[in-house]
Design a protein around this motif. Structure first.
Motif, PDB file in Angstrom:
ATOM      1  N   GLY A  88      83.988 -16.044  42.684  1.00  0.00           N
ATOM      2  CA  GLY A  88      83.409 -17.300  42.148  1.00  0.00           C
ATOM      3  C   GLY A  88      84.140 -17.973  41.233  1.00  0.00           C
ATOM      4  N   ASP A  89      84.587 -19.139  41.353  1.00  0.00           N
ATOM      5  CA  ASP A  89      85.429 -19.781  40.071  1.00  0.00           C
ATOM      6  C   ASP A  89      84.140 -20.375  39.674  1.00  0.00           C
ATOM      7  N   GLU A  90      82.581 -20.821  39.764  1.00  0.00           N
ATOM      8  CA  GLU A  90      81.535 -20.319  38.860  1.00  0.00           C
ATOM      9  C   GLU A  90      81.612 -19.206  37.845  1.00  0.00           C
ATOM     10  N   ILE A  91      82.213 -18.345  38.054  1.00  0.00           N
ATOM     11  CA  ILE A  91      82.135 -17.120  37.249  1.00  0.00           C
ATOM     12  C   ILE A  91      83.162 -17.148  36.091  1.00  0.00           C
ATOM     13  N   LEU A  92      84.761 -17.298  36.219  1.00  0.00           N
ATOM     14  CA  LEU A  92      85.419 -17.802  35.783  1.00  0.00           C
ATOM     15  C   LEU A  92      85.064 -18.614  34.855  1.00  0.00           C
ATOM     16  N   ILE A  93      84.809 -19.785  35.018  1.00  0.00           N
ATOM     17  CA  ILE A  93      84.999 -20.889  34.437  1.00  0.00           C
ATOM     18  C   ILE A  93      83.445 -21.109  33.146  1.00  0.00           C
ATOM     19  N   GLY A  94      83.093 -20.106  33.459  1.00  0.00           N
ATOM     20  CA  GLY A  94      81.369 -19.361  32.801  1.00  0.00           C
ATOM     21  C   GLY A  94      80.703 -20.731  33.145  1.00  0.00           C
ATOM     22  N   GLN A  95      80.053 -21.148  33.982  1.00  0.00           N
ATOM     23  CA  GLN A  95      79.155 -21.811  33.917  1.00  0.00           C
ATOM     24  C   GLN A  95      78.078 -20.725  35.146  1.00  0.00           C
ATOM     25  N   ILE A  96      78.759 -19.523  35.345  1.00  0.00           N
ATOM     26  CA  ILE A  96      77.182 -18.827  35.731  1.00  0.00           C
ATOM     27  C   ILE A  96      77.362 -17.351  34.864  1.00  0.00           C
ATOM     28  N   VAL A  97      77.117 -16.470  34.651  1.00  0.00           N
ATOM     29  CA  VAL A  97      77.005 -14.983  34.168  1.00  0.00           C
ATOM     30  C   VAL A  97      76.763 -14.263  35.217  1.00  0.00           C
ATOM     31  N   ASP A  98      77.774 -13.013  35.504  1.00  0.00           N
ATOM     32  CA  ASP A  98      77.981 -11.784  36.564  1.00  0.00           C
ATOM     33  C   ASP A  98      77.192 -11.159  36.282  1.00  0.00           C
ATOM     34  N   THR A  99      76.106 -10.730  36.807  1.00  0.00           N
ATOM     35  CA  THR A  99      75.394 -10.101  36.340  1.00  0.00           C
ATOM     36  C   THR A  99      75.202  -9.388  38.168  1.00  0.00           C
ATOM     37  N   ASN A 100      75.453  -9.465  38.644  1.00  0.00           N
ATOM     38  CA  ASN A 100      75.413  -8.806  39.758  1.00  0.00           C
ATOM     39  C   ASN A 100      76.052  -7.210  39.622  1.00  0.00           C
ATOM     40  N   SER A 101      77.451  -7.790  39.232  1.00  0.00           N
ATOM     41  CA  SER A 101      78.301  -6.653  38.934  1.00  0.00           C
ATOM     42  C   SER A 101      77.251  -5.643  37.785  1.00  0.00           C
ATOM     43  N   ALA A 102      76.674  -5.939  36.911  1.00  0.00           N
ATOM     44  CA  ALA A 102      75.531  -5.260  35.986  1.00  0.00           C
ATOM     45  C   ALA A 102      74.393  -4.249  37.598  1.00  0.00           C
ATOM     46  N   TYR A 103      73.979  -4.898  37.995  1.00  0.00           N
ATOM     47  CA  TYR A 103      73.158  -3.979  38.546  1.00  0.00           C
ATOM     48  C   TYR A 103      74.082  -3.268  39.467  1.00  0.00           C
ATOM     49  N   ILE A 104      74.880  -3.736  40.227  1.00  0.00           N
ATOM     50  CA  ILE A 104      74.890  -2.929  40.925  1.00  0.00           C
ATOM     51  C   ILE A 104      76.329  -1.525  40.701  1.00  0.00           C
TER      52      ILE A 104
ATOM     53  N   LYS B 221      74.748   0.204  38.373  1.00  0.00           N
ATOM     54  CA  LYS B 221      73.782   1.070  37.828  1.00  0.00           C
ATOM     55  C   LYS B 221      73.018   1.641  38.801  1.00  0.00           C
ATOM     56  N   ALA B 222      73.226   1.206  40.123  1.00  0.00           N
ATOM     57  CA  ALA B 222      72.554   1.359  41.249  1.00  0.00           C
ATOM     58  C   ALA B 222      73.782   2.174  42.008  1.00  0.00           C
ATOM     59  N   LEU B 223      75.047   1.681  42.095  1.00  0.00           N
ATOM     60  CA  LEU B 223      75.771   3.497  41.962  1.00  0.00           C
ATOM     61  C   LEU B 223      75.775   4.766  41.432  1.00  0.00           C
ATOM     62  N   ASN B 224      75.550   4.127  40.356  1.00  0.00           N
ATOM     63  CA  ASN B 224      75.670   5.481  39.291  1.00  0.00           C
ATOM     64  C   ASN B 224      74.424   6.005  39.656  1.00  0.00           C
ATOM     65  N   ALA B 225      73.067   5.601  39.860  1.00  0.00           N
ATOM     66  CA  ALA B 225      72.366   6.615  40.495  1.00  0.00           C
ATOM     67  C   ALA B 225      71.942   7.356  41.768  1.00  0.00           C
ATOM     68  N   ILE B 226      73.099   6.482  42.134  1.00  0.00           N
ATOM     69  CA  ILE B 226      73.261   7.922  43.487  1.00  0.00           C
ATOM     70  C   ILE B 226      74.676   8.702  43.510  1.00  0.00           C
ATOM     71  N   GLY B 227      74.610   8.920  42.095  1.00  0.00           N
ATOM     72  CA  GLY B 227      76.414   9.494  42.100  1.00  0.00           C
ATOM     73  C   GLY B 227      77.396   8.550  41.936  1.00  0.00           C
ATOM     74  N   VAL B 228      77.953   7.534  42.311  1.00  0.00           N
ATOM     75  CA  VAL B 228      79.446   7.039  42.646  1.00  0.00           C
ATOM     76  C   VAL B 228      79.534   5.384  41.319  1.00  0.00           C
ATOM     77  N   SER B 229      80.947   6.446  40.299  1.00  0.00           N
ATOM     78  CA  SER B 229      80.851   6.178  39.405  1.00  0.00           C
ATOM     79  C   SER B 229      81.828   5.490  39.721  1.00  0.00           C
TER      80      SER B 229
END
Length: 415
Positions: free
Chosen positions: A9-25, A27-35
């Motif tokens: 998404g260009d909206e992430i790269l121009i600073g229009q929105i903050v990428d909160t999806n990656s932080a959630y994903i 944590k969720a992956l770590n919780a099941i054993g995926v690094s």
């Protein structure tokens, strides 16, 4: 098992929105054993996406993608999937029926041609039903590598992760157990803590890693480890946590995994059957926002006021104008009076109040920029504390919020 997260998404790269999806994903992956091996944010550009897919496939086992699945021409993820997997878009009746249902029930207008394109999906993809939106999730595999594409809308992505992606990954792979424990500390800087626990850190087993996560007025200390047998990992971690807690006893307030400090305060108030009221000036509502962002705040938070102007401290809270005139609106006396008055206003057990000069210019007081007073009122009495929080506005506000929570927590735990 390694994962690469790609947000499109260009909206992430121009600073229009903050990428909160990656932080959630993550944590969720770590919780099941995926690094998580890497996180990338890329443009809505077909060639760029193809390059990123190839790179991620080379270094990771699982590639999680969000964004670029809308009905408009700038959303190219599905067509790029087809190019990467040598596939083609086909009409999916199940997806079309779901889109039609959503429009009939919630949008209440006919489907547009662009909305109908949501039912076109790669023929090789396993479709993951998106209960909350029109763009389906897609699961595709190539050479033993898994690609999962989800919409970028956070609540849609989270539902797909929890209902479809994580269960499939756990079923598909024998995953290790990853354990993170994060201690919350307040009132001491990173360097001072590092000096205090130097011997502990030197003696840590190689299987356990320590990291410092400093922020405004607080430091989080994370211990991380992994293993194949959960009970052994938990036991090894427990030994080190007991040692570390003893070294940090005077500044340790809890574990992040059990909730943020404001969540811990809320739980403590509910457990004691007590209530809280808040009066804010220089923090402008930031303290109450920290509480109300968590469900269940109504169980202990009875009310708050943002009495930003001097006049509102008199008219709304009932602070004596003579007190302000004598001591200044930024003073210990006014901070304490604000706490006492808001406690009385809402008939609460505890109250907290802030007044200060966050800058960059002076307001109704001659107090230096960074001067802050925090008032606390409890069932036993009231007091105020003075701090110098620096000369950067956001830093002053952030440090004041964290210090107010720290002081409130200390008072509650006394009883």
């Amino acid at each position: 098992m390694k994962a690469h997260i790609i947000t499109i998404g260009d909206e992430i790269l121009i600073g229009q929105i903050v990428d909160t999806n990656s932080a959630y994903i993550s944590k969720a992956l770590n919780a099941i054993g995926v690094s998580v091996y890497q996180i990338s944010s890329i443009q809505d550009d077909k060639d760029h996406i193809l390059e990123s897919f190839a790179f991620a496939k080379a270094d990771s086992d699982i590639i999680i993608i969000t964004g670029g699945l809308g009905p408009t021409k700038d959303d190219v993820t599905k067509s790029t999937f087809c190019a990467f997997f040598d596939d083609e878009l086909v009409f999916n009746q199940e997806v079309f029926d779901h889109v039609s249902y959503l429009f009939k029930k919630y949008v209440k207008q006919p489907l547009l041609a662009s909305n109908k394109t949501q039912a076109l999906v790669p023929s090789k993809a396993t479709i993951l039903t998106n209960r909350f939106g029109t763009a389906p999730g897609m699961w595709m595999e190539q050479d033993g590598k898994i690609f999962v594409s989800m919409p970028g809308v956070p609540y849609e992505m989270k539902a797909l992760m929890e209902e479809s992606v994580l269960p499939r990954l756990k079923e598909r792979f024998e995953l290790p157990y990853i354990l993170h424990k994060t201690l919350l500390t307040f009132g001491m800087g990173e360097s001072a803590i590092a000096d205090r626990i130097e011997s502990f850190e030197d003696e840590l087993p190689k299987s356990i890693k320590l990291a410092y996560l400093p922020s405004l007025g607080r430091v989080r200390i994370r211990l991380s480890t992994t293993g194949s047998v959960k009970e052994e990992v938990d036991a090894a971690m427990a030994v080190q946590l007991e040692k570390l807690e003893a070294l940090l006893e005077d500044i340790f307030v809890g574990y992040e995994e059990n909730g943020s400090l404001e969540e811990l305060i809320g739980k403590a108030l509910v457990a004691r059957g007590k209530t809280l009221a808040i009066a804010e000036s220089c923090t402008g509502g930031s303290i109450v926002q920290r509480f109300t962002s968590n469900p269940g705040a109504s169980g202990y938070l009875v009310g708050s006021t943002v009495t930003y102007a001097t006049r509102s401290k008199v008219d709304v809270l009932g602070v004596d104008s003579a007190l302000i005139e004598k001591h200044s609106v930024v003073s210990a006396e006014v901070a304490e009076a604000m706490a006492v008055q808001v406690k009385k206003l809402y008939n609460s057990d505890y109250a907290i109040a802030t007044t200060g000069n966050a800058g960059p210019t002076k307001g109704d007081s001659d107090a230096a920029v960074g001067t802050v007073y925090i008032g606390i009122a409890t069932p036993e009495g009231s007091t105020a504390h003075h701090f110098m929080m620096g000369n950067h506005r956001e830093r002053v506000i952030g440090k004041t919020v964290n210090k107010a929570l720290e002081l409130l927590n200390e008072e509650i735990l006394k009883n």
